[in-house]
Scaffold this motif. Structure first.
Motif: not given
Length: 196
Positions: A15-25
């Motif tokens: 979940d934490i990595l996906l949040e960073e993933y969304r922000s980076l996208n």
């Protein structure tokens, strides 16, 4: 002593990595939009300025012909900076995809980590082509500025203006070279300890 990482279960880590993933996208979309919009808008502005130069008084002409190269150098440098930031985002997205896949034990995210051009061209095809187009467009406008400058007598000696343009052209020309040599460097995360 338990590290903060060991307190998280797999789902929390994903979940934490996906949040960073969304922000980076989101940031990546911003970079792409900035790269796509800046060149035509700025080129139109500079071209319009140069096209009206001959209709202005001589002092105003000289000022515009001195400002335009500096503005073009700024355009070229900031375009390379956007492209380098885009490369950083692409590589970090790749890392996150691989980390999530490793935690999950299966290939869930694959677009960037398995992209055919991954790692071949810094900033991807669009970033690289925008930098090259910006460089060639800038060099063309600089040559046109030189032509306009030499057309009529100016208060600034020709050799000074030519030297100025040569320096700007060198500054613009190294942009694609700097981008081609750029590599994302993953920095190790720093351990932040609470204050006691």
């Amino acid at each position: 002593m338990k590290t903060p990482e060991s307190c998280l279960d797999s789902k929390d880590r994903i979940d934490i990595l996906l949040e960073e993933y969304r922000s980076l996208n989101s940031l990546l979309l911003f970079r792409l939009t900035a790269l796509d919009r800046r060149l035509p808008l700025f080129a139109g502005l500079i071209t319009a300025s140069l096209a009206t130069v001959l209709a202005l008084p001589q002092n105003s002409q000289t000022i515009i012909l001195l400002i335009v190269p500096a503005a073009l150098l700024w355009l070229a440098r900031t375009t390379v900076q956007h492209a380098r930031a885009k490369e950083d985002h692409l590589r970090r997205i790749d890392e996150i995809e691989r980390a999530i896949n490793e935690i999950a034990g299966e290939h869930l995210l694959m677009f960037q980590s398995r992209h055919p051009s991954r790692g071949r061209t810094p900033a991807g095809r669009t970033g690289n082509s925008t930098v090259v187009a910006t460089t060639f467009g800038t060099l063309f406008i600089l040559l046109f500025s030189l032509f306009l400058f030499l057309e009529t007598p100016r208060p600034v000696p020709d050799w000074i203006y030519v030297s100025y343009l040569v320096l700007v052209m060198l500054g613009v020309s190294i942009g694609p070279v700097r981008l081609s040599k750029y590599h994302y460097r993953k920095r190790p995360p720093e351990l932040i300890l609470p204050n006691n």
